[in-house]
Design an enzyme around this catalytic site. Structure first.
Site, PDB file in Angstrom:
ATOM      1  N   HIS A 204     -22.209  17.489 -44.176  1.00  0.00           N
ATOM      2  CA  HIS A 204     -21.796  16.126 -43.837  1.00  0.00           C
ATOM      3  C   HIS A 204     -22.930  15.113 -43.894  1.00  0.00           C
ATOM      4  O   HIS A 204     -22.704  13.922 -43.725  1.00  0.00           O
ATOM      5  CB  HIS A 204     -21.149  16.077 -42.441  1.00  0.00           C
ATOM      6  CG  HIS A 204     -22.151  16.231 -41.341  1.00  0.00           C
ATOM      7  ND1 HIS A 204     -22.605  17.452 -40.937  1.00  0.00           N
ATOM      8  CD2 HIS A 204     -22.811  15.318 -40.592  1.00  0.00           C
ATOM      9  CE1 HIS A 204     -23.498  17.290 -39.972  1.00  0.00           C
ATOM     10  NE2 HIS A 204     -23.647  16.000 -39.737  1.00  0.00           N
TER      11      HIS A 204
HETATM   12  C1  UD1 Z   1     -22.294  11.065 -37.646  1.00  0.00           C
HETATM   13  C2  UD1 Z   1     -23.768  10.914 -37.293  1.00  0.00           C
HETATM   14  C3  UD1 Z   1     -24.518  12.176 -37.661  1.00  0.00           C
HETATM   15  C4  UD1 Z   1     -23.876  13.399 -37.033  1.00  0.00           C
HETATM   16  C5  UD1 Z   1     -22.396  13.446 -37.389  1.00  0.00           C
HETATM   17  C6  UD1 Z   1     -21.717  14.577 -36.663  1.00  0.00           C
HETATM   18  C7  UD1 Z   1     -24.701   8.641 -37.480  1.00  0.00           C
HETATM   19  C8  UD1 Z   1     -25.535   7.735 -38.307  1.00  0.00           C
HETATM   20  N1  UD1 Z   1     -24.374   9.811 -38.051  1.00  0.00           N
HETATM   21  O1  UD1 Z   1     -22.204  11.208 -39.057  1.00  0.00           O
HETATM   22  O2  UD1 Z   1     -25.853  12.086 -37.188  1.00  0.00           O
HETATM   23  O3  UD1 Z   1     -24.521  14.553 -37.510  1.00  0.00           O
HETATM   24  O4  UD1 Z   1     -21.775  12.206 -36.987  1.00  0.00           O
HETATM   25  O5  UD1 Z   1     -20.527  14.947 -37.262  1.00  0.00           O
HETATM   26  O6  UD1 Z   1     -24.373   8.309 -36.377  1.00  0.00           O
HETATM   27  N2  UD1 Z   1     -14.534   9.327 -40.521  1.00  0.00           N
HETATM   28  C9  UD1 Z   1     -13.202   9.637 -40.431  1.00  0.00           C
HETATM   29  N3  UD1 Z   1     -12.703   9.964 -39.181  1.00  0.00           N
HETATM   30  C10 UD1 Z   1     -13.462   9.974 -38.064  1.00  0.00           C
HETATM   31  C11 UD1 Z   1     -14.821   9.635 -38.174  1.00  0.00           C
HETATM   32  C12 UD1 Z   1     -15.341   9.331 -39.414  1.00  0.00           C
HETATM   33  O7  UD1 Z   1     -12.459   9.635 -41.413  1.00  0.00           O
HETATM   34  O8  UD1 Z   1     -12.941  10.273 -36.973  1.00  0.00           O
HETATM   35  C13 UD1 Z   1     -15.083   9.010 -41.869  1.00  0.00           C
HETATM   36  C14 UD1 Z   1     -15.172   7.530 -42.158  1.00  0.00           C
HETATM   37  O9  UD1 Z   1     -14.909   7.327 -43.503  1.00  0.00           O
HETATM   38  C15 UD1 Z   1     -16.644   7.236 -41.901  1.00  0.00           C
HETATM   39  C16 UD1 Z   1     -17.325   8.527 -42.319  1.00  0.00           C
HETATM   40  O10 UD1 Z   1     -16.411   9.556 -41.945  1.00  0.00           O
HETATM   41  O11 UD1 Z   1     -17.110   6.130 -42.621  1.00  0.00           O
HETATM   42  C17 UD1 Z   1     -18.647   8.770 -41.635  1.00  0.00           C
HETATM   43  O12 UD1 Z   1     -18.509   8.688 -40.214  1.00  0.00           O
HETATM   44  P1  UD1 Z   1     -19.747   8.247 -39.294  1.00  0.00           P
HETATM   45  O13 UD1 Z   1     -19.414   8.449 -37.872  1.00  0.00           O
HETATM   46  O14 UD1 Z   1     -20.253   6.928 -39.702  1.00  0.00           O
HETATM   47  O15 UD1 Z   1     -20.889   9.257 -39.695  1.00  0.00           O
HETATM   48  P2  UD1 Z   1     -20.863  10.846 -39.793  1.00  0.00           P
HETATM   49  O16 UD1 Z   1     -21.087  11.236 -41.210  1.00  0.00           O
HETATM   50  O17 UD1 Z   1     -19.683  11.394 -39.096  1.00  0.00           O
HETATM   51  N1  UDP Z   2     -18.275  22.074 -35.487  1.00  0.00           N
HETATM   52  C1  UDP Z   2     -16.948  22.272 -35.119  1.00  0.00           C
HETATM   53  N2  UDP Z   2     -15.988  22.226 -36.100  1.00  0.00           N
HETATM   54  C2  UDP Z   2     -16.286  22.018 -37.414  1.00  0.00           C
HETATM   55  C3  UDP Z   2     -17.642  21.837 -37.762  1.00  0.00           C
HETATM   56  C4  UDP Z   2     -18.617  21.850 -36.776  1.00  0.00           C
HETATM   57  O1  UDP Z   2     -16.645  22.502 -33.943  1.00  0.00           O
HETATM   58  O2  UDP Z   2     -15.367  21.988 -38.241  1.00  0.00           O
HETATM   59  C5  UDP Z   2     -19.308  22.097 -34.427  1.00  0.00           C
HETATM   60  C6  UDP Z   2     -20.492  23.013 -34.677  1.00  0.00           C
HETATM   61  O3  UDP Z   2     -20.275  24.271 -34.166  1.00  0.00           O
HETATM   62  C7  UDP Z   2     -21.614  22.346 -33.930  1.00  0.00           C
HETATM   63  C8  UDP Z   2     -21.243  20.897 -33.954  1.00  0.00           C
HETATM   64  O4  UDP Z   2     -19.886  20.824 -34.362  1.00  0.00           O
HETATM   65  O5  UDP Z   2     -21.620  22.777 -32.587  1.00  0.00           O
HETATM   66  C9  UDP Z   2     -22.163  20.209 -34.901  1.00  0.00           C
HETATM   67  O6  UDP Z   2     -21.653  19.019 -35.286  1.00  0.00           O
HETATM   68  P1  UDP Z   2     -22.001  18.396 -36.695  1.00  0.00           P
HETATM   69  O7  UDP Z   2     -22.350  19.440 -37.664  1.00  0.00           O
HETATM   70  O8  UDP Z   2     -20.882  17.495 -36.992  1.00  0.00           O
HETATM   71  O9  UDP Z   2     -23.256  17.475 -36.326  1.00  0.00           O
HETATM   72  P2  UDP Z   2     -24.809  17.725 -36.219  1.00  0.00           P
HETATM   73  O10 UDP Z   2     -25.066  18.871 -35.332  1.00  0.00           O
HETATM   74  O11 UDP Z   2     -25.347  17.935 -37.588  1.00  0.00           O
HETATM   75  O12 UDP Z   2     -25.302  16.429 -35.673  1.00  0.00           O
END
Ligand code: UD1
Ligand code: UDP
Length: 355
Positions: A204
């Site tokens: 991601h």
């Molecule tokens: C965010 C965090 C990242 C973290 C990750 C965990 C920032 C900059 N990034 O990344 O550090 O590792 O969360 O998963 O804060 N979207 C949906 N549904 C949702 C949420 C998001 O469709 O419920 C889509 C939207 O198109 C959005 C994109 O995902 O633009 C990215 O979401 P965003 O929260 O901005 O960043 P993440 O990639 O989730």
């Molecule tokens: N995770 C989850 N379901 C998924 C993918 C990840 O429960 O489909 C959990 C994973 O076990 C970990 C946490 O989400 O505990 C990590 O989140 P993510 O990878 O989104 O973010 P990051 O840790 O990189 O910030």
């Protein structure tokens, strides 16, 4: 003591669960503020249910947007709530836009900030998370570090006051959930998977999703691997896949599924032969569960897992990934890392004791 907890993204719900439990055990008042950064049920509601987090007192419903628009909207929303609630402490987690917005709003209101998962560094400022964590650490009054390396990183930036080495709250939550996951998750049966008979993959990071060359190179590697790969897809990645416009044909061994809840994820992780990921959380879970990890990045904040011989960095390079999947063998030993699963209690105690 009144604590305002700010969460917004999937890993923060997981990290907040044991701390929230410890605060309630100590009869403290917790005001839970959800920024709404993650809003799909599969990225948000399911974690509140499974990990028994209280319903948020406030959901700001900010949603998605560019970094500036999203962070700015959160800043305004959090400021309003904190002005009203006047907590003794504002707790922020990790390195997302919700983290920096919460810390900045609190610091400008002269409210005390405690940062959980402080001191982590990738030393790569191209990552939005690196900017968020550096700034948050410099705004914080209490800094809860998961490792001695994190303490050293802070010292190198001149931060020594208020620093506590407490271990990682993700170890707490994993320990508290692992048996329940084994007993109650039916994901292996639903997907017809055998113990050790598949790999688990998640992607991601912005560097691997918004850069389509990286994404294509990773998928090419997955295509060349002969084992089944279970791949729960983050919505950001699903959108990126659509942008590839069918230019990569995915093989049938690649099992694309919707994001799963924590119990299913733990079940999938503990029975996988190997994990491929760019997630921070999953690198540590792989280590704690004794599953070798291939990290699809050029650097990691969790350097100890690499040093211990259980994690290997391949970046998004196709050949390096394919080689690692076939030939990476973890070390014979696995020393304890990132605490003993009692971090949340230590955090609650330190908050109470800091005047
Ligand atoms: C965010 C965090 C990242 C973290 C990750 C965990 C920032 C900059 N990034 O990344 O550090 O590792 O969360 O998963 O804060 N979207 C949906 N549904 C949702 C949420 C998001 O469709 O419920 C889509 C939207 O198109 C959005 C994109 O995902 O633009 C990215 O979401 P965003 O929260 O901005 O960043 P993440 O990639 O989730
Ligand atoms: N995770 C989850 N379901 C998924 C993918 C990840 O429960 O489909 C959990 C994973 O076990 C970990 C946490 O989400 O505990 C990590 O989140 P993510 O990878 O989104 O973010 P990051 O840790 O990189 O910030």
């Amino acid at each position: 003591m009144k604590v305002a907890t700010i969460v917004g993204a999937r890993p923060q719900f997981i990290k907040a669960a044991p701390v929230s439990k410890a605060l309630r055990k100590g009869h403290h008042i917790e005001v839970l503020i959800h920024t709404g950064q993650h809003y799909d049920d599969g990225l948000s509601a399911i974690f509140f249910e499974e990990l028994e987090l209280p319903v948020p007192d406030y959901n700001l419903g900010i949603g998605s947007g560019s970094h500036g628009a999203q962070t700015g909207a959160m800043l305004a929303g959090v400021e309003e709530v904190l002005t009203q609630e006047k907590p003794d402490w504002v707790l922020v987690y990790g390195d997302t836009n919700s983290t920096i917005a919460g810390a900045l709003a609190a610091a400008k209101l002269h409210q005390r900030v405690a940062h959980i998962e402080a001191g982590l560094r990738s030393f790569n400022r191209a990552m939005p998370e690196e900017i968020n964590r550096v700034l948050t650490d410099h705004l914080s009054d209490l800094l809860f570090c998961p490792s001695p390396t994190a303490v050293e990183n802070l010292a190198a930036e001149g931060i020594t006051g208020g620093v506590h080495l407490v271990g990682d709250v993700m170890a707490d939550v994993l320990q508290q959930t692992i048996e329940r996951a084994r007993e109650s998750s039916t994901i292996l049966q639903r997907l017809e998977l055998k113990e050790q008979g598949y790999l688990l993959a998640t992607i991601h990071r912005e560097e691997n999703t918004d850069d389509l060359v990286h994404l294509r190179d990773i998928l090419s590697a997955f295509n060349q691997v002969e084992e089944t790969i279970v791949f729960p897809i983050h919505p950001r990645t699903r959108k990126a896949l659509a942008r590839l416009n069918g230019s990569v044909t995915l093989t049938a061994k690649l099992r694309l599924i919707d994001p799963v809840g924590y119990l299913d994820l733990v079940r999938l992780a503990q029975s996988a032969r190997l994990i491929l990921t760019d997630s921070g959380g999953l690198q540590k879970e792989a280590y704690w569960l004794g599953v070798p990890c291939v990290t699809l990045r050029d650097e990691t904040e969790w350097v100890e897992t690499v040093g211990a011989g259980w994690n290997i960095l391949t970046g998004a390079r196709t050949e390096a990934i394919v080689d690692a999947v076939s030939s990476f063998r973890p070390a014979m030993t696995r020393p304890a890392l990132y605490g003993n699963g009692k971090s949340a209690a230590r955090i609650s105690y330190a908050l109470t004791m800091t005047k």
